[in-house]
Design a protein around this motif. Structure first.
Motif, mmCIF file in Angstrom:
data_model
loop_
_atom_site.group_PDB
_atom_site.id
_atom_site.type_symbol
_atom_site.label_atom_id
_atom_site.label_comp_id
_atom_site.label_asym_id
_atom_site.label_seq_id
_atom_site.Cartn_x
_atom_site.Cartn_y
_atom_site.Cartn_z
ATOM 1 N N LEU A 97 0.824 -1.216 0.000
ATOM 2 C CA LEU A 97 0.000 0.000 0.000
ATOM 3 C C LEU A 97 0.860 1.270 0.000
ATOM 4 N N ALA A 98 1.896 1.242 0.801
ATOM 5 C CA ALA A 98 2.726 2.447 0.926
ATOM 6 C C ALA A 98 3.498 2.748 -0.348
ATOM 7 N N ASN A 99 3.649 1.747 -1.232
ATOM 8 C CA ASN A 99 4.449 1.948 -2.447
ATOM 9 C C ASN A 99 3.600 2.217 -3.679
ATOM 10 N N GLN A 100 2.280 2.326 -3.502
ATOM 11 C CA GLN A 100 1.427 2.559 -4.673
ATOM 12 C C GLN A 100 1.498 4.017 -5.121
ATOM 13 N N ILE A 101 1.318 4.204 -6.410
ATOM 14 C CA ILE A 101 1.304 5.565 -6.959
ATOM 15 C C ILE A 101 -0.137 6.049 -6.939
ATOM 16 N N PRO A 102 -0.414 7.129 -6.210
ATOM 17 C CA PRO A 102 -1.809 7.563 -6.052
ATOM 18 C C PRO A 102 -2.487 7.798 -7.399
ATOM 19 N N GLY A 103 -3.626 7.150 -7.562
ATOM 20 C CA GLY A 103 -4.437 7.412 -8.748
ATOM 21 C C GLY A 103 -4.073 6.603 -9.972
ATOM 22 N N ILE A 104 -3.003 5.865 -9.925
ATOM 23 C CA ILE A 104 -2.550 5.151 -11.131
ATOM 24 C C ILE A 104 -2.324 3.670 -10.809
ATOM 25 N N ARG A 105 -2.923 2.822 -11.622
ATOM 26 C CA ARG A 105 -2.711 1.381 -11.438
ATOM 27 C C ARG A 105 -1.375 0.999 -12.057
ATOM 28 N N VAL A 106 -0.598 0.320 -11.274
ATOM 29 C CA VAL A 106 0.734 -0.077 -11.720
ATOM 30 C C VAL A 106 0.839 -1.594 -11.693
ATOM 31 N N ALA A 107 1.423 -2.160 -12.751
ATOM 32 C CA ALA A 107 1.711 -3.598 -12.774
ATOM 33 C C ALA A 107 3.180 -3.765 -12.429
ATOM 34 N N ASP A 108 3.473 -4.502 -11.379
ATOM 35 C CA ASP A 108 4.896 -4.632 -11.035
ATOM 36 C C ASP A 108 5.225 -6.002 -10.481
ATOM 37 N N LYS A 109 6.486 -6.281 -10.372
ATOM 38 C CA LYS A 109 6.979 -7.518 -9.773
ATOM 39 C C LYS A 109 8.377 -7.242 -9.244
ATOM 40 N N PRO A 156 22.151 -3.942 -1.354
ATOM 41 C CA PRO A 156 21.631 -2.979 -0.360
ATOM 42 C C PRO A 156 21.648 -3.592 1.038
ATOM 43 N N ALA A 157 21.577 -2.741 2.032
ATOM 44 C CA ALA A 157 21.615 -3.230 3.414
ATOM 45 C C ALA A 157 20.390 -4.095 3.710
ATOM 46 N N ALA A 158 19.201 -3.603 3.306
ATOM 47 C CA ALA A 158 17.998 -4.440 3.401
ATOM 48 C C ALA A 158 17.893 -5.155 2.057
ATOM 49 N N ILE A 159 17.861 -6.484 2.094
ATOM 50 C CA ILE A 159 18.201 -7.197 0.866
ATOM 51 C C ILE A 159 17.068 -7.358 -0.140
ATOM 52 N N TYR A 160 15.830 -7.146 0.255
ATOM 53 C CA TYR A 160 14.720 -7.522 -0.619
ATOM 54 C C TYR A 160 14.301 -6.394 -1.572
ATOM 55 N N GLY A 161 13.940 -6.819 -2.791
ATOM 56 C CA GLY A 161 13.498 -5.861 -3.803
ATOM 57 C C GLY A 161 12.281 -5.084 -3.347
ATOM 58 N N GLY A 162 11.334 -5.800 -2.704
ATOM 59 C CA GLY A 162 10.120 -5.126 -2.255
ATOM 60 C C GLY A 162 10.390 -4.080 -1.196
ATOM 61 N N THR A 163 11.461 -4.268 -0.441
ATOM 62 C CA THR A 163 11.769 -3.333 0.655
ATOM 63 C C THR A 163 12.526 -2.114 0.148
ATOM 64 N N VAL A 164 13.481 -2.324 -0.751
ATOM 65 C CA VAL A 164 14.350 -1.200 -1.128
ATOM 66 C C VAL A 164 14.026 -0.610 -2.506
ATOM 67 N N ALA A 165 13.580 -1.461 -3.460
ATOM 68 C CA ALA A 165 13.379 -0.944 -4.820
ATOM 69 C C ALA A 165 11.976 -0.370 -5.014
ATOM 70 N N SER A 166 10.974 -0.958 -4.358
ATOM 71 C CA SER A 166 9.598 -0.489 -4.564
ATOM 72 C C SER A 166 9.384 0.972 -4.139
ATOM 73 N N PRO A 167 9.947 1.431 -2.998
ATOM 74 C CA PRO A 167 9.788 2.863 -2.669
ATOM 75 C C PRO A 167 10.409 3.785 -3.728
ATOM 76 N N VAL A 168 11.482 3.334 -4.342
ATOM 77 C CA VAL A 168 12.108 4.140 -5.406
ATOM 78 C C VAL A 168 11.165 4.204 -6.604
ATOM 79 N N LEU A 169 10.524 3.060 -6.882
ATOM 80 C CA LEU A 169 9.569 3.023 -8.000
ATOM 81 C C LEU A 169 8.444 4.026 -7.767
ATOM 82 N N LYS A 170 7.981 4.119 -6.536
ATOM 83 C CA LYS A 170 6.893 5.058 -6.249
ATOM 84 C C LYS A 170 7.324 6.494 -6.546
ATOM 85 N N ARG A 171 8.507 6.855 -6.061
ATOM 86 C CA ARG A 171 8.969 8.244 -6.263
ATOM 87 C C ARG A 171 9.173 8.541 -7.747
#
Lengths: 557, 158
Positions: A471-483, A524-539
């Motif tokens: 939820l925290a990584n979603q782009i407001p108003g836009i549906r995103v397909a990701d993995k 990265p220090a936190a190793i998972y893609g969902g933890t470190v890469a997804s917030p970057v995707l949102k921005r």
């Protein structure tokens, strides 16, 4: 040997005619090489990224400088150097010119010229020199590359497009008088100079700058050793941005250090990596395309797959990343939980031959043909290769034991976004030659999967994105397909623990994708893609959605 | 009858003819000499003029090259001034602007733009812009209409 006059009268003009004619010609004929202007490089909107301009350099012949102290005081504010710094460059014993400062702007050059005139300074000279200028600063250095002191391209597009950018020098034959001044009337153009072609790239400076800034921030915040962000337009294969870290600056004069070659390369095509769970999309797309699974097809997750070891060796086991066992899972849930056991069952349904057929169709193991130098095809071990086993099939299906380039991965995702049609990735939109403009048209490579399969897969990817955990990584108003994907670093002894490639791929918006994005952070220090890469995707997604005016998805939450 | 030969008058005629021919020859010779004499200065004049023109052309070409050069330098400087790096530098360091701590997204309940409008722009300058024209309604009369109505009522009385 002395000859008699009569002999000389015959000998010189008749027998030695050619020799003396040539000597006479050499004495008064001159050939001038006219350098060609190196082509400029522009972004997709016509903003110059690299230009060749002649900038003045101030040189001094130490022996001829008449008022060194006056000169140093007068030029100090213009050159932004202290008088002692200027005086240190002037050696009164030297008779060859020494550069005091180069890269002078037009205004500064004019002011210096006026000062030389006003103060009657001697021994100073303003000399125009060709300089490669980067008006946007060091933007996309691995893509643009750089040129050497001999003006030849050494890296990036400057190297791979050298034939277009360089142009061809011209030649003028002329004559000189006894004072060695050119006789202008004798000037004859033998070959006119042909300026280099200008390149209009598909890169957009805003996109490039945004992803470079976000990548630098992400690498810093996550204590990563490096990373990469790439943005592509699925419908054309146009690369809109390509950022890499660590990086370097093309805007600063530099000395090539062999140890720095790794950061000069366009790592998106020269480096390969194991993509991890992002590859599950490829496995799933093949099964969807063949009609073997639907989003609601149920597979059984026992938490472990075991393969018998060969010749007394221990069996090989593959577990889920969280070491859990979920029991029955739908195909969509296999992607949501990034389930290793589940995706292996999907791969089994697809079959060995078809799995590798789809890997091949998606372009893995082949060069994409993008205009960057040093592209590698990646490494895919197929059943025809010696030593291949069913364990390879299992690991390949979930993105390990297979090496791809980041551009190959992005192009595969872009293909899903383009309803299954793969486009050839390109960095060049137009080549502007002196005799016309060549437009680089989008080029479809092949149809990989059906539009229905692509749309179904995008729907499953949206379900991944819309999980409460995301939820925290979603782009407001836009549906995103990701993995997301998390792949261990391979080493000679297997896989290291604790160091990963953490990545995410996305299509924005999911319904009619206009942007395909790949984000990868290395170790990265936190190793998972969902933890470190997804917030970057949102921005990145918020910035680019606003820039490209991507409308809100009608049924977005 | 055979005509008699008269010696003197015939001799004078011949002499006159000879003198006339000599005179013309002298004139032609002098003319020729004059032309030959004039040729070198004319040639020098012509060559000098051509050389002067040539050097003028050379000077003008150099001036043109200098101006082209200066023009390119200024274009490069303008490009730098238009760069995002410079804009950001000015915004942050001169104007003290900061990135927003919080972003607000307002979702409008309007239909999305048509496919043709929503396509990927190829250039900033040709970026498609959706211009929404508000529908013409009379529900909200202007202040001037209210004033005119009030004045009209006053004029007409209650």
């Amino acid at each position: 040997m002395r000859r008699r006059p009569g002999v000389s009268a015959v000998y010189l003009p008749v027998l030695e005619h050619d020799k003396y004619t040539e000597a006479a010609s050499e004495a008064h004929q001159r050939t001038i090489q006219v350098p060609a202007r190196r082509g400029s490089i522009y972004d997709a909107n016509g903003n110059p990224l690299a230009l060749t301009v002649q900038l003045d350099a101030l040189t001094a012949i130490g022996k001829e400088v008449n008022k060194p102290d006056v000169m140093a005081q007068a030029l100090s504010p213009l050159l932004e150097m202290t008088p002692p710094e200027i005086l240190a460059k002037i050696d009164p014993n030297r008779s060859d010119p020494v550069t005091i400062k180069d890269h002078l702007t037009a205004g500064v050059s004019d002011a210096i010229d006026a000062e030389i005139e006003r103060s009657q300074l001697q021994g100073l000279n303003l000399e125009a020199r060709p300089v490669r200028e980067y008006p946007e600063g060091s933007l996309a250095p691995q893509v643009l590359g750089f040129i050497g002191t001999d003006r030849d391209g050494l890296a990036g597009l400057e190297y791979s497009m050298e034939d277009e950018l360089r142009g061809a020098a011209g030649q003028i034959d002329t004559e000189i008088d006894i004072t060695r001044q050119e006789l202008i009337l004798a000037r004859r153009v033998v070959n006119p100079a042909r300026d280099g072609s200008d390149l209009v790239l598909t890169l957009d400076r805003f996109v490039q700058r945004t992803i470079e800034r976000e990548l630098a921030e992400a690498v810093r915040a996550n204590k990563a050793s490096g990373g990469m962000i790439m943005v592509m337009e699925p419908s054309t294969g146009a690369i809109l941005g390509m950022a890499n870290s660590p990086s370097f600056s093309v805007a600063d004069p530099m000395v090539i250090n062999p140890g720095d070659q790794a950061i000069h390369k366009a790592a998106a095509v020269t480096n390969q990596y194991e993509p991890g769970s992002v590859m599950k999309l490829v496995t799933m797309s093949g099964a969807l395309d063949r009609g073997l699974v639907t989003p609601s097809t149920v597979v059984m997750d026992s938490g472990i797959i075991s393969f018998p070891g060969a010749k007394g060796k221990p069996p090989t086991t593959i577990r889920n990343w969280d070491l859990s066992a979920h029991g029955p899972l739908t195909a969509t849930q296999v992607l949501i939980f990034s389930n290793n056991v589940g995706i292996y069952q999907v791969a089994e349904k697809l079959g060995r031959d078809d799995l590798y057929k789809y890997l091949n169709l998606f372009g893995f193991g082949q060069k994409t043909g993008v205009q960057l130098p040093g592209e590698v095809p990646g490494t895919v071990r197929t059943p025809e290769d010696p030593g291949w086993s069913v364990v390879d099939m299992a690991t390949n299906a979930l993105g390990q034991g297979i090496a791809v380039t980041p551009l190959q991965m992005l192009n595969a995702i872009s293909t899903i976004g383009n309803d299954g049609v793969m486009m050839r990735p390109t960095l060049i939109r137009e080549i502007i030659r002196p005799d016309g403009v060549e437009r680089v048209e989008p080029q479809a490579v092949r149809k990989v999967i059906s539009p229905q399969a692509a749309q179904t897969l995008r729907g499953m990817m949206v379900a991944v994105m819309e999980q409460p955990a995301n939820l925290a990584n979603q782009i407001p108003g836009i549906r995103v397909a990701d993995k997301t994907g998390t792949a261990d670093f391979p080493t000679d002894l297997g896989y290291t623990s604790g160091k990963t490639f953490a990545s995410v791929v996305a299509l924005i918006p999911a319904d009619r994708p206009r942007l395909a994005i790949l984000i990868r952070l290395d170790a990265p220090a936190a190793i998972y893609g969902g933890t470190v890469a997804s917030p970057v995707l949102k921005r990145v997604g918020i910035e680019l959605a606003a820039y490209y005016r991507i409308p809100s998805s009608a049924d977005s939450r | 009858m055979k005509p008699s030969v008269v010696g003197k008058p015939g001799g004078e005629l011949s002499s006159q003819r000879t003198r006339g021919r000599f005179g013309r020859s002298m004139v032609l010779l002098l003319l020729g000499l004059g032309l030959v004499g004039l040729a070198p200065p004319l040639y020098l004049l012509q060559t000098g003029g051509a050389l002067t023109t040539g050097y003028n052309i050379q000077r003008l070409q150099q001036e043109r090259a200098t101006w082209i050069l200066r023009n390119q330098q200024l274009e490069a400087e303008i490009s730098k001034a238009h760069s995002l790096a410079w804009v950001e530098h000015e915004a942050v360091y001169r104007l003290g602007m900061q990135r927003p701590a919080q972003q607000t997204t307002v979702q409008m309940n309007v239909p999305p733009p048509s496919t043709t409008v929503a396509r990927m722009p190829s250039r900033e300058s040709s970026m498609p812009v959706t211009v929404l024209t508000p529908p013409a309604t009379n529900d909200d009369p202007s202040v001037f209409a209210d004033l005119a109505s009030a004045v009209g009522n006053l004029m007409n009385g209650p």
